[in-house]
Structures are given as C-alpha cells and as structure tokens.
Motif scaffolding. Structure first.
Motif, mmCIF file in Angstrom:
data_model
loop_
_atom_site.group_PDB
_atom_site.id
_atom_site.type_symbol
_atom_site.label_atom_id
_atom_site.label_comp_id
_atom_site.label_asym_id
_atom_site.label_seq_id
_atom_site.Cartn_x
_atom_site.Cartn_y
_atom_site.Cartn_z
ATOM 1 N N ILE A 177 31.770 35.509 34.519
ATOM 2 C CA ILE A 177 32.720 36.596 34.289
ATOM 3 C C ILE A 177 33.891 36.474 35.267
ATOM 4 O O ILE A 177 33.705 36.218 36.457
ATOM 5 C CB ILE A 177 32.029 37.960 34.446
ATOM 6 C CG1 ILE A 177 30.956 38.124 33.353
ATOM 7 C CG2 ILE A 177 33.049 39.096 34.374
ATOM 8 C CD1 ILE A 177 30.107 39.364 33.512
ATOM 9 N N ILE A 178 35.101 36.679 34.730
ATOM 10 C CA ILE A 178 36.321 36.655 35.541
ATOM 11 C C ILE A 178 36.891 38.070 35.590
ATOM 12 O O ILE A 178 37.213 38.653 34.547
ATOM 13 C CB ILE A 178 37.364 35.694 34.952
ATOM 14 C CG1 ILE A 178 36.774 34.280 34.846
ATOM 15 C CG2 ILE A 178 38.632 35.686 35.801
ATOM 16 C CD1 ILE A 178 37.655 33.310 34.077
ATOM 17 N N GLY A 179 36.977 38.629 36.781
ATOM 18 C CA GLY A 179 37.564 39.950 36.963
ATOM 19 C C GLY A 179 39.057 39.861 37.226
ATOM 20 O O GLY A 179 39.694 38.823 37.014
ATOM 21 N N THR A 180 39.637 40.949 37.705
ATOM 22 C CA THR A 180 41.084 40.997 37.909
ATOM 23 C C THR A 180 41.405 41.777 39.176
ATOM 24 O O THR A 180 40.672 42.711 39.546
ATOM 25 C CB THR A 180 41.791 41.643 36.701
ATOM 26 O OG1 THR A 180 43.207 41.691 36.934
ATOM 27 C CG2 THR A 180 41.286 43.052 36.450
ATOM 28 N N VAL A 181 42.489 41.371 39.836
ATOM 29 C CA VAL A 181 42.879 42.041 41.091
ATOM 30 C C VAL A 181 44.355 42.421 41.065
ATOM 31 O O VAL A 181 45.064 42.314 42.059
ATOM 32 C CB VAL A 181 42.562 41.163 42.316
ATOM 33 C CG1 VAL A 181 41.061 41.007 42.503
ATOM 34 C CG2 VAL A 181 43.217 39.782 42.219
ATOM 35 N N GLY A 182 44.828 42.879 39.900
ATOM 36 C CA GLY A 182 46.179 43.392 39.806
ATOM 37 C C GLY A 182 47.228 42.321 39.558
ATOM 38 O O GLY A 182 46.932 41.133 39.445
#
Length: 635
Positions: free
Chosen positions: A391-396
C-alpha cells in the motif's frame, strides 16, 4: 523521522546495498488530453454525444459534430434520451431524413483538431444504429478532406429494429492531416445514432480498443518499471460526485459511465481500468493504480492553491460500499476466473491475473480529520484482506509543511509500507536537495516520489533532475519508486507545464527530460555500489552513481553535470570483479538553455558509442551533460 543521520549514512554507504528494482517508472494522468485525443487511439471526438456544459461551458451534445446536408437533402436532427443503448450512455442522435438529396443526410466529425489519416492504411469504423422507420436504410461512411475530396469510403445497410453495432473497414487512398468523418443516410427514414467510432487498424500491439501506436511506443521506450494511473487530482476528483470509480470504466465501452474531467474537459473512459492494466503489461511495467482515499481533491470548486479547503468526504454511511469497491479492484486484478471480479476480467479477454503488487490510496491530499478517518478505514480493510499488496499512502502536495508532517505521522502510526511525496520546484531546488533522503530512517515507511519536475524542459532542467536522480539511486533503499510528472500533453490543449512528452495528431515530441528519464529507467540496477566514482573536486551541480543489475551482471555508471564547467574524476572498477574491457557510452549534452520543441524536435538527443574501459578509468565530462556507461560482466 530524523535521528543520527550522519552515522546512519556513513554506515549504509560503507558497503554495497540492495536498492529498489522498481525505482524509475512513469505516471499517467488524463490531463492535457492525455487519454481522449491522446494515448487512446479513438479518432472521433465526442463519439457518444455525452459532452455537456458541465465539462466545458461552451460544450453540448453536438460539440465536434456538424449536421451534414450538402447535397440538398433535408430533415430534422435532435439529441434524445428516451431509448438509449444503455442507461450509462443516455444521449444519442435521432435523424429524421425527409429527402436524402444527392449525397445523403447525416453527421460530420472533425476529430481532435482534425483526423490525421495516411494513404494505403486501413481504419476501423463502427457505429450503433437503431432503425425506427419501416424500411432498411443504406448508409455511407467516408473520410474526406477540407475541400470535400473523398479519401476513402464504405457502404452498408442498416435494418435492425433496436440498437445494433455495425462495423466497416475503410481503406484511405491519400494522406491528409485534417480529415473529417462523414456518416450519411442515403434514403428517407428515421434512425438513432450513437457510439460513432474510428480507429486506425494499427494500434499499439494491435489491441482492440487500443492505444495510439507511436505515442504508446514512445512511452514504452522509456522502459519504465511501473506505471501509476489513472491520475493524481483526477483520481479524487472535483467534489465527491466526481471521484473516479474504477467499476464505471470496465465492460463494453458503450456501457461505461463517462464523466467530467477535473481538468475541464470530458472523459469517455475508453481507456478504463482493463486498458490500463493491459497497457502496463504490454510495456513491461508493474501496474500502480491509485484510488481516492474517500475524499475529493482539496482544490474542489476551482480554488487551486496549496491548503485549499474544498475537500469533501464520502458520507460515512457509504464508506463500507466504497471500501468494498477497492477490495473488488484487487480481485479484478488478481482473482481467479472463478471469482466474481476475476470472471469479469476474463470476460474482457484476460483470464490470467494482472499480478497487482502495489495500490495507492490517496493523492497529495490535505491531511484532515475527514481524510484520516477514511484513509484508516481503507488501509485497514485492504491490509487485512490482502497483506500481500504493498500500500502507498500520501503526505500532501509539498516536500514539507503541515500536511507533509501530518501525513508522515499517520504513516508511521499505521506502518504504511510506502508514502507518496510530490514536489514541483525550480531546478536549483533539486541541486540543493540532493541529500534529502540521506537522513530518512530506514526502518520507517519507504518513499515513492510520485510526482516531480523542475519547472522547465531545457537541458539545464533535465540535468538538474539527473543530478537528483543519481542521489535517488544512492538512497534506493529508502526511495522505492520515482516518476516524473506529467507524462504527456497535447499541444494546444495543455492543462499543465512542463510535461515529459508533447504531441499533436501526427507527431510525438520527446523533451530532453524524456531522454534523461529513459536513460535512468533503461539503465537501472538493484544494487548500489558506493565509492566507485570520485570527482577530483567537490561540485554541488554534479552527481554520480554506480549500480549493478543482478539479472544481467552489468555495472552502470551515471555521471550528471549540471554546471558550466567540465568535470574530472576517476572510477575504480578493480574491486567489482571481472568486467568486459569495452563498454557502451551514452552522452546527452549541449547548451544549458536548449530544448526540444515541436519546431526543433531533435536539438538534444542521446549519442551512443563503444569505449575501452580500464580498471582505473579517468574521465572528463563536459559541462551540461549526462554520461551513462554500461559495462557487461566479464567472461
């Protein structure tokens, strides 16, 4: 995230280290007419009459169409919705021909800035017709030039009551860059018309409903290790109602749900999730689909600036269904043909799984409570049901700041495997931040640099990116993936600049940045070898890396010089074992301000030669250059 970074970096640079084999890839987003009018080989614009003012205030169902009565015929034309092909495709044209005249009565379409055709080539035409009158109707379909000269034609008869697909092959006899497609009914009668389509017979890999061959091949020539799709902002959309839902994009094209594009045009979704997966397979790239994290883009409503607050969340009572849609996506990609969604993949023509490995959740979202609650729901469900999926999340949307810090905090709390960082900056930023990932904790989440570019397409821009990329390789144990963005843009319809590849209806124009990306992706390795390349003096505008491809045994040196003076250095190859005595040497160099453009498409191109490769290689690299040396394993 920071700790004893100096000690850590000294330790990890002391010996060879494994780095991501998936480091350099591509990111496709349908902006700047990248899909319809671009990679998608369909030549008819607004083929299903679904354009409307929500897409563009000047558009309607007849945009790109002309009612054709040049032969003194007459009748009436209307846009109807009463009895469509499918509820997902509600609009169609109703023609009531009272007198067919000398040439017939019908429709004409000019494509996307004209339809380019080539003499001697075949084009596949299709249309759905519903004959309402009692007698069969003879029709002709023709490609004509701007003066009405016929370039190629086919004739057929429609007789079916109810919607039926008719297909014809048209041989074109002359070259024409701005042809028009004419569909003419040759006798009185009434008929419904929808899904008017024209494809070149030669698509990429000869796929049905396929990709434009030259543009697809240019992308394939990068040799990307992965492709992220279907977009960034496009994915989470302009408001909750505009979120991209993958299930709307599969199945027969006439049954797909078209929708407004966040970039102010229209998505036919002719390239849907099946086509994206198939294209990834065709170019040898791992698929990296990105789904919305249950929220819309924070720039929804037209406020395009960092920190905008247009973000809205899918109502919580609808989130369980949305989460299930994402789980179904994994099944569609990887499930057996006996599963519900695996069966749909098989029915589309691909019984084998697509081998999905990565899944992105969210795209440079503002890290709010609304986002965090929904992200956790999706992450927990996918991680529980499919622990094998990375899974690849996001940081803005920025390389630092409040959303960046909050995103990293959330990723660390959940132990998200990889997070997606984005940054568009001046070239000088890239040269000043080459040590960005030196201090990242190797025990925390890995990084996917999902979108980056240096605000320009000059050689200097490309070389600043190259210097930065050598340091991504050096930190390839923490930076798992990276992709320049955006990928492609149609000239005259650009939503964003710069882009990696520009094109029009006839030609493709790779930028200098493209050739840099191509050299890194096609010369990637999975092991970083420290201490091999040394410059004779420190230079903040230069970067170098040495990697090994464990599959081939090849050693690859990359030396990037974004400065105005030549550089000197040595490469100590003696400790790398037996290597070939000759190597391929590729160089990209020129004036810092030069760029490849439509008017001058070949100002800077890679040049490859064969050179002798001693164990102690003393090199000189020119100002404003990238040098790639590939040495095969010795025998």
């Amino acid at each position: 995230m920071q700790f004893d970074a100096f000690a850590q970096q000294k330790a990890i640079d002391a010996k060879p280290k494994k780095i991501s084999p998936d480091l350099f890839g591509i990111f496709f987003e349908d902006l700047s007419y990248a899909a319809d009018g671009g990679l998608y080989a369909e030549l008819v614009q607004n083929r299903s009459f679904e354009y409307n003012p929500a897409d563009n205030r000047d558009w309607n169902s007849m945009t790109a169409w002309k009612y054709q009565t040049d032969g003194f015929g007459y009748g009436t034309i209307s846009v109807e919705t009463a009895n469509p092909i499918h509820q997902n495709n509600p609009h169609y044209i109703l023609l009531d021909i009272q007198d067919a005249g000398q040439k017939g009565v019908g429709l004409e379409n000019g494509g996307f800035d004209g339809i380019p055709v080539r003499g001697g080539k075949y084009y596949n035409f299709s249309v759905f017709l519903n004959v309402i009158s009692s007698q069969p109707l003879p029709l002709t379909v023709s490609l004509v030039d701007t003066k009405g000269r016929e370039l190629g034609t086919a004739s057929f008869t429609a007789s079916a009551k109810g919607w039926k697909k008719y297909s014809e092959k048209i041989k074109v006899n002359f070259d024409e860059d701005s042809a028009m497609l004419q569909l003419l009914v040759k006798s009185p009668g009434k008929v419904g018309i929808d899904m008017v389509s024209l494809f070149p017979e030669e698509t990429f890999k000869n796929r049905e409903n396929g990709m434009r061959a030259d543009l697809a091949q240019t992308i394939a020539d990068i040799k990307p290790k992965f492709m992220r799709f279907p977009g960034g902002c496009l994915t989470h959309g302009d408001g909750v109602a505009n979120i991209y839902h993958w299930k709307n994009t599969i199945g027969p094209v006439e049954q797909r749900v078209e929708q407004r594009n966040i970039w102010n045009y229209h998505q036919s979704v002719g390239i849907g999730y099946y086509e994206y997966f198939r294209f990834c397979e065709d170019i040898g790239a791992k698929p990296v689909p990105v789904v919305a994290a249950g929220v819309s883009c924070q720039n929804s409503g037209g406020t395009w600036k960092i920190g905008s607050t247009g973000q809205k969340g899918i109502p919580m009572e609808d989130m369980d269904a949305y989460v299930q849609d994402i789980l179904d996506l994994v099944e569609y990609a990887n499930g057996p043909v006996t599963s519900t969604w695996g069966a749909k993949r098989a029915a589309a023509g691909h019984p084998a799984p697509f081998n999905l490995e990565y899944l992105g959740i969210g795209n440079e979202d503002k890290i709010t409570g609304v986002f965090e609650e929904r992200f956790r729901m999706i992450y927990d469900a996918v991680h529980k049901a499919h622990p094998e999926i990375k899974i690849i999340g996001t940081v803005g949307p920025s390389p630092n700041g409040e959303d960046f810090d909050k995103g990293w905090k959330l990723a660390n709390q959940l132990a998200v495997g990889t997070v997606d960082e984005h940054y568009y900056e001046k070239p000088e930023w890239f040269l000043k931040n080459t040590s960005r990932y030196d201090g990242y904790n190797r025990l925390n989440s890995k990084v996917y640099v999902g979108e980056y570019a240096s605000w320009g397409n000059t050689l200097f821009n490309a070389l600043a990116e190259a210097v930065y990329m050598t340091n991504l390789e050096r930190n390839g144990d923490v930076v798992r993936m990276a992709s320049y963005a955006p990928l492609i843009a149609r000239i005259g319809h650009t939503s964003w600049n710069p882009n990696l590849i520009y094109f029009d209806g006839k030609h493709v124009f790779p930028t200098v940045n493209y050739y840099v990306q191509q050299q890194f992706a096609s010369n990637a390795g999975d092991e970083y070898l420290p201490g091999i390349i040394n410059f004779t003096s420190a230079d903040t505008t230069a970067g170098a890396s040495c990697v090994k491809d464990s599959v081939t045994g090849d050693v690859i040196l990359k030396i990037a010089n974004a400065g105005s003076t030549q550089l000197f250095g040595t490469a100590n190859l003696a400790k790398l074992g037996k290597l070939a005595q000759k190597a391929t040497f590729t160089i990209i160099c020129g004036d810092a301000k030069v760029a490849n453009t439509a008017a001058h498409p070949a100002e800077v191109l890679p040049k490859t030669t064969v050179i002798n490769m001693p164990k102690q290689w003393k090199f000189t690299v020119p100002a404003y250059s990238l040098s790639i040396v590939r040495i095969k394993a010795g025998k």
